[in-house]
Write an enzyme that holds these catalytic residues in place. Structure first.
Site, PDB file in Angstrom:
ATOM      1  N   GLY A  41       0.770  -1.246   0.000  1.00 42.12           N
ATOM      2  CA  GLY A  41       0.000   0.000   0.000  1.00 42.12           C
ATOM      3  C   GLY A  41       0.798   1.291   0.000  1.00 42.12           C
ATOM      4  O   GLY A  41       0.298   2.329  -0.400  1.00 42.12           O
ATOM      5  N   GLU A 103      -3.703   1.496  11.226  1.00 42.22           N
ATOM      6  CA  GLU A 103      -5.063   1.278  11.717  1.00 42.22           C
ATOM      7  C   GLU A 103      -5.029   0.475  13.020  1.00 42.22           C
ATOM      8  O   GLU A 103      -4.877   1.061  14.088  1.00 42.22           O
ATOM      9  CB  GLU A 103      -5.944   0.621  10.660  1.00 42.22           C
ATOM     10  N   LYS A 131      -5.536   6.147  11.211  1.00 41.75           N
ATOM     11  CA  LYS A 131      -6.931   5.781  11.513  1.00 41.75           C
ATOM     12  C   LYS A 131      -6.919   5.166  12.906  1.00 41.75           C
ATOM     13  O   LYS A 131      -6.761   3.955  13.044  1.00 41.75           O
ATOM     14  CB  LYS A 131      -7.448   4.771  10.480  1.00 41.75           C
ATOM     15  N   PHE A 152     -13.341   3.368   4.681  1.00 38.52           N
ATOM     16  CA  PHE A 152     -12.417   2.545   3.906  1.00 38.52           C
ATOM     17  C   PHE A 152     -11.996   3.334   2.680  1.00 38.52           C
ATOM     18  O   PHE A 152     -12.805   3.658   1.819  1.00 38.52           O
ATOM     19  CB  PHE A 152     -13.054   1.217   3.504  1.00 38.52           C
ATOM     20  N   VAL A 153     -10.716   3.680   2.602  1.00 39.03           N
ATOM     21  CA  VAL A 153     -10.251   4.591   1.560  1.00 39.03           C
ATOM     22  C   VAL A 153      -9.460   3.853   0.479  1.00 39.03           C
ATOM     23  O   VAL A 153      -8.920   2.771   0.713  1.00 39.03           O
ATOM     24  CB  VAL A 153      -9.386   5.731   2.158  1.00 39.03           C
ATOM     25  N   ASP A 159      -5.811   0.087  -1.903  1.00 41.97           N
ATOM     26  CA  ASP A 159      -6.734  -0.692  -2.738  1.00 41.97           C
ATOM     27  C   ASP A 159      -7.973  -1.148  -2.003  1.00 41.97           C
ATOM     28  O   ASP A 159      -8.031  -1.159  -0.772  1.00 41.97           O
ATOM     29  CB  ASP A 159      -6.017  -1.948  -3.248  1.00 41.97           C
ATOM     30  N   ARG A 165      -5.657   1.349  -6.820  1.00 41.70           N
ATOM     31  CA  ARG A 165      -4.355   1.852  -6.339  1.00 41.70           C
ATOM     32  C   ARG A 165      -3.840   3.009  -7.198  1.00 41.70           C
ATOM     33  O   ARG A 165      -3.071   3.841  -6.741  1.00 41.70           O
ATOM     34  CB  ARG A 165      -3.304   0.728  -6.376  1.00 41.70           C
TER      35      ARG A 165
END
Ligand code: IMP
Ligand code: MG
Length: 187
Positions: A41, A103, A131, A152-153, A159, A165
């Site tokens: 990510g 997160e 987050k 949820f980004v 992704d 992405r």
């Protein structure tokens, strides 16, 4: 029907934050700086961050750690697998772990502990998005791009089921505001 993506942070906002994060890192005058991008990510964030660090006058080397966390449904089990590890020696070096999202914190706690065990002088976390709503591990980001709402980004490397992405901005998919069920997440 084509999904609608609502923009949370646009390209210009992201670029400005990344530039100032690099400035913050530069003012800490790191010793033998190694930037470790946590794949997958963080690949776009890390690419922009190291170039901003160069503009801020920093010398550095770059490495990659590919981690995967397995969870059932929306709940991360905290079981982190190393798919690819850092190859460079980390002993006595100042390390910045660059990741897209902090997160639960389990992924970054795992990575940080692993690097400290190998003798890193310091390990600091640079998270593009914080987050904090579902934090499970005892870890905080030292450098934060944005404090992100509990959505949820996607985009800018992040992704949803391997899609999105490539978006140059960060947003969320309309109707998918909450975290969707995730099986294997190549983080
Ligand atoms: P944790 O801190 O161990 O829970 O792992 C955070 C990782 O889960 C992030 O690096 C992402 O790869 C993934 N993740 C968490 N929230 C999101 C999201 O909103 N969109 C995309 N990936 C997410
Ligand atoms: Mg990640």
């Amino acid at each position: 029907m084509k999904p609608v993506i609502h923009t949370l942070y646009d390209e210009a906002e992201i670029a400005a934050r990344v530039e100032s994060l690099a400035g913050e890192v530069a003012s800490s005058r790191p010793h033998q700086l190694l930037v470790v991008a946590v794949l997958k990510g963080s690949f776009i964030f890390a690419a922009d961050l190291v170039r901003a660090m160069h503009r801020a006058g920093l010398e550095l080397e770059m490495e990659f750690m590919h981690l995967s966390s397995y969870g059932a449904g929306t709940v991360s089990s905290g079981n982190v697998q190393v798919l690819r590890d850092v190859e460079s020696l980390v002993k006595d070096r100042d390390i910045i772990l660059a990741d897209d999202i902090l997160e639960s914190g389990r992924t970054l706690k795992f990575a940080k502990d692993r690097l400290l065990e190998r003798g890193a002088r310091s390990v600091k976390v640079a998270a593009l998005l914080d987050k904090p709503h579902h934090r499970k591990a005892d870890i905080q980001a030292d450098y934060v791009g944005f404090n992100c709402p509990d959505k949820f980004v996607v985009g800018y490397g992040m992704d949803m089921g391997h899609a999105w992405r490539q978006l140059p901005f960060i947003g969320y998919v309309a109707g998918e505001e909450a975290a969707p069920p995730r099986e294997t997440t190549g983080v």
